[in-house]
Design a protein around this motif. Structure first.
Motif, PDB file in Angstrom:
ATOM      1  N   LEU A 211       0.839  -1.191   0.000  1.00 47.74           N
ATOM      2  CA  LEU A 211       0.000   0.000   0.000  1.00 47.74           C
ATOM      3  C   LEU A 211       0.882   1.251   0.000  1.00 47.74           C
ATOM      4  O   LEU A 211       1.743   1.425   0.863  1.00 47.74           O
ATOM      5  N   ASN A 212       0.674   2.112  -1.016  1.00 48.74           N
ATOM      6  CA  ASN A 212       1.390   3.390  -1.120  1.00 48.74           C
ATOM      7  C   ASN A 212       2.916   3.216  -1.139  1.00 48.74           C
ATOM      8  O   ASN A 212       3.657   4.046  -0.615  1.00 48.74           O
ATOM      9  N   ASN A 213       3.383   2.119  -1.743  1.00 45.54           N
ATOM     10  CA  ASN A 213       4.828   1.868  -1.804  1.00 45.54           C
ATOM     11  C   ASN A 213       5.155   1.153  -3.113  1.00 45.54           C
ATOM     12  O   ASN A 213       5.532  -0.018  -3.133  1.00 45.54           O
ATOM     13  N   LYS A 214       5.039   1.870  -4.229  1.00 47.69           N
ATOM     14  CA  LYS A 214       5.250   1.278  -5.553  1.00 47.69           C
ATOM     15  C   LYS A 214       6.698   0.846  -5.761  1.00 47.69           C
ATOM     16  O   LYS A 214       6.970  -0.160  -6.415  1.00 47.69           O
ATOM     17  N   GLU A 215       7.628   1.606  -5.203  1.00 42.27           N
ATOM     18  CA  GLU A 215       9.049   1.294  -5.392  1.00 42.27           C
ATOM     19  C   GLU A 215       9.399  -0.059  -4.783  1.00 42.27           C
ATOM     20  O   GLU A 215      10.044  -0.896  -5.418  1.00 42.27           O
TER      21      GLU A 215
END
Length: 364
Positions: A211-215
């Motif tokens: 969640l909210n951490n594409k990298e």
């Protein structure tokens, strides 16, 4: 599924909780369904709607389950009628946190499909399982099921154990239905059976990212849908998979590679050892030197030399024996206890800091 069980088995126990004091509480299917639906109505009245994130803070108890199921029932906002709302298998059902044993916990969304698939198996897992842990088979249960998976992916493999003598330490069994497993080298190529490499797996209800951490999400999965576990494993000739440790936990001692888990598990076999953690410290000559944090009982029952001799004794005649004893920890630091995360896993980051602090204080 909950609605159907409430109709078919209304008076059957759905969930049983046993406290550390021995107190037993339970809730039946019909009661669980009714209370979860009542909770969902209350959420809707507050303005909660589909795709909103609801945080639940509670200990492991019946109320936590009621709240969790109630949140999932609000997906379509139709709790005012008797039947459960229609829910897509790919809708996000819950957001879990990883254990945080190696750093900051990461949020992992799970769909309804992945949760339902994982509810069909009850057993043990969460950490590498030794053969001694399967001794309950034939004593308090006919079989013990050892499961392997991650918070990100869910259940990936399992093995039923009816005879502990036939169970190899740290075996994770065979892939569960709908799951593919493979062992690959550093270039992502599948290695032959019996060869160690990183364990990858994938399935239809695959990992959708943090969640909210594409990298971070991009680093642990590829375009073909394979999830990179960071676990070192091997596939035996009979198709059973074994986990040997974490790739990121590899120690480099004099140019030789070994996981700290390999050393820890030898130390933990000593009857006086309650807990142990092996940590590599940088060294200009050997690149890394091995230190160990150990909890023994009774306190003071073992010395550095006693544990070293035990490791040598355990490794005598083993094909994987330590080359020139390089992997045997040079220093053992004894503690009353080691820090653990909320779900019971060893907090590796906090323990490493303890070792560093003790090493610095002894140097001064």
């Amino acid at each position: 599924m909950l609605r159907d069980n409430a109709k078919i088995f209304p008076d059957r126990e759905a969930i049983v909780f046993l406290s550390t004091t021995g107190e037993r509480t339970f809730i039946k299917y019909q009661e669980l369904y009714d209370q979860a639906k009542f909770f969902a109505k209350g959420l809707l009245e507050t303005g909660i709607k589909r795709n909103d994130v609801v945080a639940i803070s509670n200990k492991n108890c019946v109320k936590w389950v009621i709240s969790s199921l109630g949140v999932q029932m609000t997906e379509r906002g139709r709790i005012s009628i008797i039947t459960l709302p229609l829910i897509s298998p790919d809708d996000i059902a819950a957001i879990f946190l990883t254990s945080g044993s190696t750093g900051i916990p990461k949020a992992v969304p799970q769909t309804h499909l992945s949760l339902v698939r994982n509810l069909h198996v009850i057993g043990t897992g969460g950490s590498p399982v030794e053969s001694s842990c399967t001794s309950a088979a034939g004593v308090i249960a006919n079989k013990v099921v050892v499961m392997y998976g991650t918070t990100e992916f869910g259940l990936a493999s399992a093995i039923q154990v009816s005879n502990p003598k036939e169970f190899e330490d740290y075996a994770i069994g065979y892939p569960t239905p709908g799951v593919e497993l493979k062992i690959v080298d550093d270039d992502g190529n599948i290695v032959p059976k019996g060869t160690s490499g990183e364990l990858y797996f994938r399935s239809r209800d695959r990992f959708h990212g943090y969640l909210n951490n594409k990298e971070k999400s991009a680093l642990c999965s590829d375009k073909a849908g394979w999830y990179k576990t960071d676990d070192i494993g091997v596939m035996r000739e009979n198709g059973i998979f074994i986990v040997k440790g974490r790739k990121s936990d590899m120690m480099i001692i004099g140019g030789l590679l070994v996981t700290h888990l390999y050393v820890e598990n030898i130390i933990k076999k000593h009857p006086n050892v309650i807990d142990a953690y092996v940590y590599p410290v940088h060294d200009d000559k050997m690149f890394q030197r091995v230190y160990a944090a150990v909890v023994v009982q009774p306190e003071g029952a073992l010395s550095d030399e006693a544990i070293r001799n035990y490791i040598v004794q355990q490794q005598s005649g083993n094909l994987d024996s330590f080359l020139e004893k390089l992997y045997i920890p040079e220093h053992f630091f004894f503690y009353k206890e080691l820090p653990h995360t909320r779900n019971g896993k060893l907090d590796q980051k906090a323990t490493a800091l303890m070792i560093k602090s003790t090493k610095e204080s002894k140097s001064n």
